[in-house]
Design an enzyme around this catalytic site. Structure first.
Site, PDB file in Angstrom:
ATOM      1  N   GLU A   1      -5.240  36.106 -51.363  1.00 13.05           N
ATOM      2  CA  GLU A   1      -4.280  37.019 -50.719  1.00 13.05           C
ATOM      3  C   GLU A   1      -3.047  37.264 -51.598  1.00 13.05           C
ATOM      4  O   GLU A   1      -2.506  36.343 -52.193  1.00 13.05           O
ATOM      5  CB  GLU A   1      -3.829  36.421 -49.381  1.00 13.05           C
ATOM      6  CG  GLU A   1      -2.855  37.341 -48.658  1.00 13.05           C
ATOM      7  CD  GLU A   1      -2.390  36.785 -47.334  1.00 13.05           C
ATOM      8  OE1 GLU A   1      -3.238  36.574 -46.450  1.00 13.05           O
ATOM      9  OE2 GLU A   1      -1.172  36.582 -47.177  1.00 13.05           O
TER      10      GLU A   1
ATOM     11  N   PHE B   1       0.718  39.868 -51.970  1.00  9.86           N
ATOM     12  CA  PHE B   1       1.617  40.814 -51.291  1.00  9.86           C
ATOM     13  C   PHE B   1       2.001  41.910 -52.272  1.00  9.86           C
ATOM     14  O   PHE B   1       1.957  41.698 -53.499  1.00  9.86           O
ATOM     15  CB  PHE B   1       2.853  40.100 -50.716  1.00  9.86           C
ATOM     16  CG  PHE B   1       3.672  39.342 -51.730  1.00  9.86           C
ATOM     17  CD1 PHE B   1       4.632  39.978 -52.512  1.00  9.86           C
ATOM     18  CD2 PHE B   1       3.481  37.966 -51.905  1.00  9.86           C
ATOM     19  CE1 PHE B   1       5.383  39.275 -53.448  1.00  9.86           C
ATOM     20  CE2 PHE B   1       4.229  37.251 -52.843  1.00  9.86           C
ATOM     21  CZ  PHE B   1       5.175  37.914 -53.607  1.00  9.86           C
TER      22      PHE B   1
ATOM     23  N   HIS C   1      -4.506  44.572 -45.196  1.00  7.52           N
ATOM     24  CA  HIS C   1      -3.960  44.149 -43.906  1.00  7.52           C
ATOM     25  C   HIS C   1      -3.337  45.382 -43.241  1.00  7.52           C
ATOM     26  O   HIS C   1      -2.854  46.280 -43.923  1.00  7.52           O
ATOM     27  CB  HIS C   1      -2.845  43.118 -44.088  1.00  7.52           C
ATOM     28  CG  HIS C   1      -3.309  41.808 -44.657  1.00  7.52           C
ATOM     29  ND1 HIS C   1      -2.625  40.636 -44.487  1.00  7.52           N
ATOM     30  CD2 HIS C   1      -4.398  41.491 -45.406  1.00  7.52           C
ATOM     31  CE1 HIS C   1      -3.258  39.642 -45.094  1.00  7.52           C
ATOM     32  NE2 HIS C   1      -4.342  40.148 -45.672  1.00  7.52           N
TER      33      HIS C   1
ATOM     34  N   GLY D   1       1.369  41.928 -36.101  1.00  3.12           N
ATOM     35  CA  GLY D   1       2.628  41.883 -36.845  1.00  3.12           C
ATOM     36  C   GLY D   1       3.632  41.053 -36.068  1.00  3.12           C
ATOM     37  O   GLY D   1       3.448  40.762 -34.880  1.00  3.12           O
TER      38      GLY D   1
ATOM     39  N   ALA E   1      -3.148  42.802 -31.474  1.00  2.00           N
ATOM     40  CA  ALA E   1      -4.158  43.041 -32.512  1.00  2.00           C
ATOM     41  C   ALA E   1      -5.491  43.452 -31.888  1.00  2.00           C
ATOM     42  O   ALA E   1      -6.226  44.267 -32.453  1.00  2.00           O
ATOM     43  CB  ALA E   1      -4.327  41.784 -33.363  1.00  2.00           C
TER      44      ALA E   1
ATOM     45  N   GLU F   1       3.894  32.142 -30.327  1.00  2.39           N
ATOM     46  CA  GLU F   1       4.292  32.760 -29.052  1.00  2.39           C
ATOM     47  C   GLU F   1       3.274  32.568 -27.934  1.00  2.39           C
ATOM     48  O   GLU F   1       3.490  33.055 -26.823  1.00  2.39           O
ATOM     49  CB  GLU F   1       4.425  34.280 -29.224  1.00  2.39           C
ATOM     50  CG  GLU F   1       5.608  34.738 -30.003  1.00  2.39           C
ATOM     51  CD  GLU F   1       5.363  36.171 -30.485  1.00  2.39           C
ATOM     52  OE1 GLU F   1       4.897  37.009 -29.682  1.00  2.39           O
ATOM     53  OE2 GLU F   1       5.611  36.429 -31.669  1.00  2.39           O
TER      54      GLU F   1
ATOM     55  N   ASP G   1      -4.625  31.177 -26.519  1.00  2.00           N
ATOM     56  CA  ASP G   1      -4.650  31.815 -27.836  1.00  2.00           C
ATOM     57  C   ASP G   1      -6.100  31.965 -28.320  1.00  2.00           C
ATOM     58  O   ASP G   1      -6.459  32.983 -28.925  1.00  2.00           O
ATOM     59  CB  ASP G   1      -3.827  30.967 -28.816  1.00  2.00           C
ATOM     60  CG  ASP G   1      -3.291  31.782 -29.979  1.00  2.00           C
ATOM     61  OD1 ASP G   1      -2.930  32.958 -29.762  1.00  2.00           O
ATOM     62  OD2 ASP G   1      -3.239  31.252 -31.094  1.00  2.00           O
TER      63      ASP G   1
ATOM     64  N   GLN H   1      -4.452  31.132 -40.216  1.00  2.00           N
ATOM     65  CA  GLN H   1      -3.113  30.783 -40.687  1.00  2.00           C
ATOM     66  C   GLN H   1      -3.235  29.510 -41.520  1.00  2.00           C
ATOM     67  O   GLN H   1      -4.179  28.726 -41.318  1.00  2.00           O
ATOM     68  CB  GLN H   1      -2.233  30.534 -39.453  1.00  2.00           C
ATOM     69  CG  GLN H   1      -0.815  30.126 -39.731  1.00  2.00           C
ATOM     70  CD  GLN H   1      -0.070  31.161 -40.530  1.00  2.00           C
ATOM     71  OE1 GLN H   1      -0.308  31.286 -41.740  1.00  2.00           O
ATOM     72  NE2 GLN H   1       0.810  31.896 -39.886  1.00  2.00           N
TER      73      GLN H   1
HETATM   74  P1  FAD Z   1      -2.223  38.929 -31.739  1.00  2.00           P
HETATM   75  O1  FAD Z   1      -3.613  38.500 -31.916  1.00  2.00           O
HETATM   76  O2  FAD Z   1      -1.972  40.229 -31.071  1.00  2.00           O
HETATM   77  O3  FAD Z   1      -1.460  37.770 -30.938  1.00  2.00           O
HETATM   78  C1  FAD Z   1      -0.039  37.737 -30.854  1.00  2.00           C
HETATM   79  C2  FAD Z   1       0.374  36.820 -29.703  1.00  2.00           C
HETATM   80  O4  FAD Z   1       0.096  37.470 -28.464  1.00  2.00           O
HETATM   81  C3  FAD Z   1      -0.371  35.488 -29.631  1.00  2.00           C
HETATM   82  O5  FAD Z   1       0.525  34.525 -29.175  1.00  2.00           O
HETATM   83  C4  FAD Z   1      -1.481  35.736 -28.616  1.00  2.00           C
HETATM   84  O6  FAD Z   1      -1.879  34.540 -27.955  1.00  2.00           O
HETATM   85  C5  FAD Z   1      -0.800  36.695 -27.663  1.00  2.00           C
HETATM   86  N1  FAD Z   1      -1.700  37.660 -27.013  1.00  2.00           N
HETATM   87  C6  FAD Z   1      -2.719  38.343 -27.579  1.00  2.00           C
HETATM   88  N2  FAD Z   1      -3.275  39.197 -26.697  1.00  2.00           N
HETATM   89  C7  FAD Z   1      -2.582  39.064 -25.544  1.00  2.00           C
HETATM   90  C8  FAD Z   1      -2.651  39.670 -24.252  1.00  2.00           C
HETATM   91  N3  FAD Z   1      -3.564  40.612 -23.971  1.00  2.00           N
HETATM   92  N4  FAD Z   1      -1.764  39.268 -23.298  1.00  2.00           N
HETATM   93  C9  FAD Z   1      -0.837  38.317 -23.559  1.00  2.00           C
HETATM   94  N5  FAD Z   1      -0.717  37.698 -24.772  1.00  2.00           N
HETATM   95  C10 FAD Z   1      -1.577  38.071 -25.744  1.00  2.00           C
HETATM   96  N6  FAD Z   1       2.110  39.800 -40.718  1.00  2.00           N
HETATM   97  C11 FAD Z   1       2.485  40.930 -41.354  1.00  2.00           C
HETATM   98  O7  FAD Z   1       3.489  41.531 -40.968  1.00  2.00           O
HETATM   99  N7  FAD Z   1       1.770  41.448 -42.415  1.00  2.00           N
HETATM  100  C12 FAD Z   1       0.648  40.849 -42.870  1.00  2.00           C
HETATM  101  O8  FAD Z   1       0.023  41.339 -43.799  1.00  2.00           O
HETATM  102  C13 FAD Z   1       0.199  39.634 -42.227  1.00  2.00           C
HETATM  103  N8  FAD Z   1      -0.921  39.003 -42.632  1.00  2.00           N
HETATM  104  C14 FAD Z   1      -1.358  37.895 -41.952  1.00  2.00           C
HETATM  105  C15 FAD Z   1      -2.560  37.296 -42.335  1.00  2.00           C
HETATM  106  C16 FAD Z   1      -3.037  36.167 -41.671  1.00  2.00           C
HETATM  107  C17 FAD Z   1      -4.360  35.553 -42.087  1.00  2.00           C
HETATM  108  C18 FAD Z   1      -2.289  35.610 -40.600  1.00  2.00           C
HETATM  109  C19 FAD Z   1      -2.777  34.383 -39.891  1.00  2.00           C
HETATM  110  C20 FAD Z   1      -1.082  36.205 -40.200  1.00  2.00           C
HETATM  111  C21 FAD Z   1      -0.611  37.348 -40.856  1.00  2.00           C
HETATM  112  N9  FAD Z   1       0.572  37.988 -40.487  1.00  2.00           N
HETATM  113  C22 FAD Z   1       0.982  39.128 -41.130  1.00  2.00           C
HETATM  114  C23 FAD Z   1       1.411  37.421 -39.409  1.00  2.00           C
HETATM  115  C24 FAD Z   1       1.057  38.025 -38.031  1.00  2.00           C
HETATM  116  O9  FAD Z   1       1.369  39.395 -38.007  1.00  2.00           O
HETATM  117  C25 FAD Z   1       1.864  37.281 -36.968  1.00  2.00           C
HETATM  118  O10 FAD Z   1       1.413  35.959 -36.848  1.00  2.00           O
HETATM  119  C26 FAD Z   1       1.954  37.956 -35.614  1.00  2.00           C
HETATM  120  O11 FAD Z   1       3.002  37.322 -34.869  1.00  2.00           O
HETATM  121  C27 FAD Z   1       0.696  37.885 -34.776  1.00  2.00           C
HETATM  122  O12 FAD Z   1      -0.271  38.706 -35.255  1.00  2.00           O
HETATM  123  P2  FAD Z   1      -1.770  38.646 -34.624  1.00  2.00           P
HETATM  124  O13 FAD Z   1      -2.521  39.754 -35.214  1.00  2.00           O
HETATM  125  O14 FAD Z   1      -2.312  37.288 -34.727  1.00  2.00           O
HETATM  126  O15 FAD Z   1      -1.410  38.970 -33.077  1.00  2.00           O
END
Ligand code: FAD
Length: 316
Positions: A18, A20, A82, A113, A132, A160, A167, A185
């Site tokens: 990975e 940036f 990403h 994000g 996501a 969060e 999760d 992560q």
């Molecule tokens: P989600 O899967 O949407 O989850 C976010 C939170 O919401 C979690 O706590 C989950 O339990 C909760 N949730 C999900 N669905 C629901 C629902 N329906 N109702 C209630 N709660 C829910 N960030 C960047 O800005 N740019 C990047 O390029 C980037 N790359 C990353 C690569 C990897 C491998 C990882 C692990 C993280 C990366 N991140 C990046 C960080 C990421 O954007 C953050 O961790 C962000 O806070 C969560 O993203 P997610 O896609 O996991 O969110």
């Protein structure tokens, strides 16, 4: 172009890297030269992070696309872009995806994000793309199976989330909506990953789960990362780093040894398809790690040639 998922399922242990998007043009040029050198070791894919519009300007969105596309089109590396949805409208997302498709990219890591105060309130949490899982669903709806889709998993639970179990249910939702595989992560103990893997399998998740590995490369970068991701770091690591914090070389050596031990434990398991390395855009520690765990495979094409590409494009 082979979709990454197919190659993951081929059974050979692999690594991915990975990066940036650099902030300057010269940084971009250096990174592309680095891709050329790293291509020799035959990574499964490289991926490029994405910075949500409104969080850090906007140019970096284009930079991510450009870098991912350069890796694919100039260096012949399978490349994954990403993409975050938190501060974007569906129109924005479709525009980015169309651009990615036009440039030949076939793999997206679909993310929500981070919620940040600097994000523009008018588009934060757009009705359609709040999580996501919504982004994954949207990509499948608009682009069918054109893109391979990865999603993020959190062995320590997302900071969060209402609970670790919840999760994992949310992770399953992302995969049920069309995600192909999971990239985790970073974490520091093999048991953290293996517990997560078991819990995911018990929750009905069958997709490959690629462990994310950070070779620690410096005192400040570790502190910054940990602050950002709110990760628990084992006390033994904190104590060691603190005791050598003014010696960059010692920290890098410690980082390689820690990451090597972690990867060896992970790769010994049949359930671990490969490793995903958070490079922080560095090269030396990453190559050392890959060589030590036996994943650096010089492509036969390079072995058979009397020359190979060097950083400045000359043959050596
Ligand atoms: P989600 O899967 O949407 O989850 C976010 C939170 O919401 C979690 O706590 C989950 O339990 C909760 N949730 C999900 N669905 C629901 C629902 N329906 N109702 C209630 N709660 C829910 N960030 C960047 O800005 N740019 C990047 O390029 C980037 N790359 C990353 C690569 C990897 C491998 C990882 C692990 C993280 C990366 N991140 C990046 C960080 C990421 O954007 C953050 O961790 C962000 O806070 C969560 O993203 P997610 O896609 O996991 O969110």
């Amino acid at each position: 172009i082979q979709k990454i998922r197919k190659r993951i399922n081929s059974g050979d242990k692999f690594y991915s890297l990975e990066f940036f998007p650099p902030r300057t043009d010269s940084g971009g040029v250096n990174l592309i030269a680095r891709f050329d050198r790293l291509a020799i070791g035959n990574p499964l894919f490289i991926d490029v992070t994405w910075h949500p519009k409104g969080n850090s300007g906007g140019d970096e969105v284009t930079a991510s696309l450009t870098i991912a596309s350069a890796a694919l089109n100039f260096c012949g590396l399978d490349s994954m872009l990403h993409m975050t949805c938190i501060n974007s409208t569906t129109e924005d997302i479709d525009k980015y995806l169309r651009k990615a498709k036009k440039q030949g990219l076939r793999n997206i890591l679909a993310l929500r994000g981070d919620v940040s105060d600097s994000i523009d309130e008018s588009v934060r949490h757009t009705k359609e793309l709040k999580y996501a899982s919504d982004l994954v669903k949207h990509i499948r709806k608009e682009f069918g199976n054109y893109f391979g889709i990865a999603v993020a998993g959190y062995p320590d639970g997302h900071p969060e989330c209402s609970s670790y179990e919840d999760d994992i249910r949310r992770l399953k939702e992302k995969l049920d909506n069309g995600g192909d595989f999971v990239v985790t992560q970073l974490f520091f103990d093999a048991e953290t990953y293996f517990k997560f893997l078991r819990d995911c399998r018990n929750a009905g998740i069958t997709a490959p789960i690629i462990p994310g590995i950070l070779p620690i490369q410096g005192y400040n970068s570790l502190r910054h990362l940990v602050q950002l991701s709110k990760l628990p770091v084992p006390q033994r690591i904190l104590d060691t780093i603190e005791s050598i914090k003014d010696n960059d070389e010692a920290i890098r050596k410690f980082g390689i040894v820690e990451a090597t031990n972690l990867c060896k434990k992970l790769l010994a398991s049949d359930d671990v398809p490969g490793i995903h390395v958070y490079t922080l855009n560095r090269e030396e520690a990453v190559v050392k790690l890959l060589k030590r765990v036996g994943l650096w495979h010089e492509e036969s094409i390079y072995k058979s040639l009397p020359w190979r590409p060097s950083a400045n494009g000359k043959r050596i």
